[in-house]
Scaffold this motif. Structure first.
Motif, mmCIF file in Angstrom:
data_model
loop_
_atom_site.group_PDB
_atom_site.id
_atom_site.type_symbol
_atom_site.label_atom_id
_atom_site.label_comp_id
_atom_site.label_asym_id
_atom_site.label_seq_id
_atom_site.Cartn_x
_atom_site.Cartn_y
_atom_site.Cartn_z
ATOM 1 N N ARG A 56 5.116 5.313 -11.158
ATOM 2 C CA ARG A 56 3.288 5.042 -11.854
ATOM 3 C C ARG A 56 2.723 4.230 -12.711
ATOM 4 N N LEU A 57 3.861 4.648 -13.552
ATOM 5 C CA LEU A 57 3.328 3.618 -15.072
ATOM 6 C C LEU A 57 3.371 2.277 -14.678
ATOM 7 N N GLY A 58 4.784 1.872 -13.843
ATOM 8 C CA GLY A 58 5.498 0.617 -13.366
ATOM 9 C C GLY A 58 4.445 -0.673 -12.548
ATOM 10 N N LEU A 59 3.788 0.676 -12.077
ATOM 11 C CA LEU A 59 2.572 0.340 -10.777
ATOM 12 C C LEU A 59 1.387 0.168 -11.442
ATOM 13 N N GLU A 60 1.490 0.535 -12.448
ATOM 14 C CA GLU A 60 -0.334 0.288 -13.359
ATOM 15 C C GLU A 60 0.420 -0.893 -14.443
ATOM 16 N N PHE A 61 1.087 -0.865 -14.705
ATOM 17 C CA PHE A 61 1.502 -2.421 -15.780
ATOM 18 C C PHE A 61 2.641 -2.635 -15.750
ATOM 19 N N VAL A 121 -0.127 1.080 -1.288
ATOM 20 C CA VAL A 121 -0.437 2.300 -0.670
ATOM 21 C C VAL A 121 0.399 3.349 -1.551
ATOM 22 N N VAL A 122 1.863 3.032 -2.589
ATOM 23 C CA VAL A 122 2.329 3.861 -3.063
ATOM 24 C C VAL A 122 1.393 3.969 -4.342
ATOM 25 N N HIS A 123 0.403 3.950 -4.890
ATOM 26 C CA HIS A 123 0.240 3.897 -5.559
ATOM 27 C C HIS A 123 -1.086 5.489 -5.511
ATOM 28 N N ALA A 163 -2.477 -6.176 -12.814
ATOM 29 C CA ALA A 163 -2.238 -5.037 -11.748
ATOM 30 C C ALA A 163 -2.486 -3.616 -12.474
ATOM 31 N N GLY A 164 -3.142 -2.751 -11.314
ATOM 32 C CA GLY A 164 -3.710 -1.509 -11.968
ATOM 33 C C GLY A 164 -4.450 -1.202 -10.648
ATOM 34 N N THR A 165 -5.187 0.137 -11.451
ATOM 35 C CA THR A 165 -5.751 0.923 -10.020
ATOM 36 C C THR A 165 -6.437 -0.239 -9.353
ATOM 37 N N TYR A 224 -6.465 -2.314 -6.787
ATOM 38 C CA TYR A 224 -5.551 -1.811 -5.735
ATOM 39 C C TYR A 224 -6.179 -1.300 -5.132
ATOM 40 N N GLU A 225 -7.581 -0.699 -5.884
ATOM 41 C CA GLU A 225 -8.711 -0.560 -4.792
ATOM 42 C C GLU A 225 -9.118 -1.394 -4.151
ATOM 43 N N VAL A 226 -9.292 -3.002 -4.124
ATOM 44 C CA VAL A 226 -9.266 -3.877 -3.786
ATOM 45 C C VAL A 226 -8.600 -3.938 -2.598
#
Length: 497
Positions: free
Chosen positions: A327-332, A371-373, A471-473, A476-478
């Motif tokens: 979760r953190l690795g996908l956010e930062f 998707v995984v995020h 990278a981050g929320t 991923y929303e876009v």
């Protein structure tokens, strides 16, 4: 050897007559002059002799080493005698015990002329000043060690919260800050300053919050101070602090459960970027419409349970560790996620690669990451029993979640904001996402310069009100919006999703 006063054998006043030497000695107690070595050097000049300050083990602390009788030094440091005098034809020696918080020392003064009363007084009073300086230095060092240990403990608590181990975080915090994490929810704030003044800002954050908040020097960003607090008053206290200093900025999250501290931290960082453009230099994460809130909640939970089911075969601790790290690795970035978690970046990458293998996918693909995020953030609110069960609809696919009219309408409205730009940044953004966020590869596909791609993506950020280059929320929303309108292909998992 003798333990007597030597009397007024010789009158010498190299450091000034009368009380002048005392005034000079007292100057060494001022904050700017507190240095034992300088005091010893001053004493050498004041009595026109050689001076050594050493401990019981014979280690020289200051001055110049002198030939001393070991038994005599032992008697003084052990407290059997307080001082001693020795003389020969070549030199006169005076030794005085100097108290120290952890061990006694010996101040030794050697002269070629006898010690008169003035010289004896100078040595005695200098020993007292050195005692004060050594005690102050020991106290200062102990204070530094205590503050460092407390700071490390705060960081450890934050790292436990980041990996959703709220039970351990509360247990660690209870010893020093009872009740700090008793609440179920909290807000996360990030105060940004210059790296050179961050320690002072952290102390002011502690003072402003009355130590009723978890204040941590961010391990990833040198100028950031992270504040986790369940109390509403913290926000105003930090706003007031930022208002008093022209070079501070504040970003805050919305209230989240303690298990979602990592999510709240990401929100605070996102808000901090906005704060730089606000007159009051503060911003709170905007509660905008998120795509997951437009999806059928039951269907979303079932899909999440099924996507993450490959991890259910792992021991609970290992599974929780992999989920939190991913979760953190996908956010930062991996480097910053590693610093926040207190592990190496190779550990972060290894854990994420293991998740990739279990899910049968590739995190180099931005659509996969998005998707995984989504699944990982949905998973936070699901009990473990539900994730381990096999209640998900086997026919449910991710495209079914995106096909709802609410999600499609949200996606069309969001991306439609770019249509007015004649440069067609929407096409550039779509190509850039398909290229994994790589401007060079996207430029080759589009037949333009890589800098043009970056400019188009950067210009889309204020229009979409989302950060894209980090990278981050927001990004991923876009990406989800592109998937919902069919501008990008759905990611491929080796499992049926």
């Amino acid at each position: 050897m003798a333990g007597r006063e030597d009397g007024n054998r010789q009158q010498e006043t190299p450091a000034g007559a009368g009380p002048a030497w005392a005034e000079e000695l007292l100057e060494h107690l001022r904050p700017a002059g507190r240095d034992v070595r300088r005091v010893v050097a001053w004493l050498s000049g004041a009595v026109r002799g050689s001076v050594a300050l050493q401990d019981a083990a014979g280690n020289l602390i200051a001055g110049n080493r002198l030939p001393l009788d070991e038994d005599l030094v032992t008697d003084i440091t052990a407290g059997r005698i307080a001082s001693a005098a020795w003389e020969s034809r070549e030199r006169y020696l005076r030794l005085v015990r100097v108290e120290h918080p952890s061990h006694a020392c010996v101040l030794a003064v050697s002269r070629v002329t006898p010690f008169d009363r003035r010289a004896s007084d100078v040595v005695t009073h200098t020993a007292q000043v050195i005692e004060l300086l050594l005690t102050a230095r020991e106290s200062t060092a102990a204070g530094h060690r205590l503050r460092r240990a407390t700071s490390d403990l705060r960081l450890a608590i934050l790292q436990l919260l980041m990996v959703e181990d709220t039970v351990a975080a509360r247990r660690v915090a209870a010893g020093l800050w009872p009740g700090l994490l008793d609440a179920e929810t909290a807000c996360v704030y990030v105060v940004e300053s210059g790296p050179a003044v961050r320690d002072r800002v952290a102390e002011e954050c502690l003072d402003s919050t009355g130590e009723e908040a978890l204040v941590v020097r961010c391990p990833a960003m040198d100028g950031h101070v992270i504040v986790v607090s369940p109390r509403d008053a913290t926000r105003e206290a930090l706003r007031s602090l930022v208002g008093r200093h022209p070079d501070l900025f504040l970003g805050g999250s919305v209230r989240q459960s303690l298990a979602r501290t990592a999510t709240a931290y990401g929100q605070a960082v996102s808000a901090l970027a906005v704060a730089h453009f606000r007159p009051d230099k503060t911003a709170v994460y905007a509660e905008r419409t998120h795509p997951e809130r437009l999806m059928d909640p039951v269907a979303l939970r079932d899909w999440t349970s099924r996507v993450l089911r490959p991890l259910d075969t792992l021991p609970h601790h290992t599974r929780a560790e992999l989920l939190a790290t991913s979760r953190l690795g996908l956010e930062f970035t991996a480097v910053n996620a590693a610093k926040v978690l207190g592990v190496s970046r190779n550990t972060v990458r290894a854990r994420m690669e293991r998740v990739e293998g279990l899910l049968g996918t590739d995190f180099a693909d931005l659509t996969v990451r998005a998707v995984v995020h989504l699944a990982l953030n949905t998973q936070i609110g699901l009990p473990d029993a539900q994730l381990a069960s096999d209640t998900g609809n086997p026919g449910l696919r991710f495209c079914d979640l995106l096909s709802g009219p609410a999600v499609r309408s949200w996606a069309q409205d969001l991306l439609g904001r770019l249509d007015a730009d004649t440069r067609n940044p929407r096409r550039t953004l779509r190509t850039w996402i398909a290229a994994g966020g790589n401007a060079e590869r996207a430029a080759q596909t589009l037949g333009v310069h890589a800098q043009t791609v970056r400019e188009h993506v950067r210009s889309a950020e204020p229009v979409l009100e989302r950060q894209l280059l980090a990278a981050g929320t927001d990004l991923y929303e876009v990406v989800l919006a592109h998937l919902a309108v069919g501008d990008l292909d759905l990611p491929v998992f080796h499992r049926r999703d």
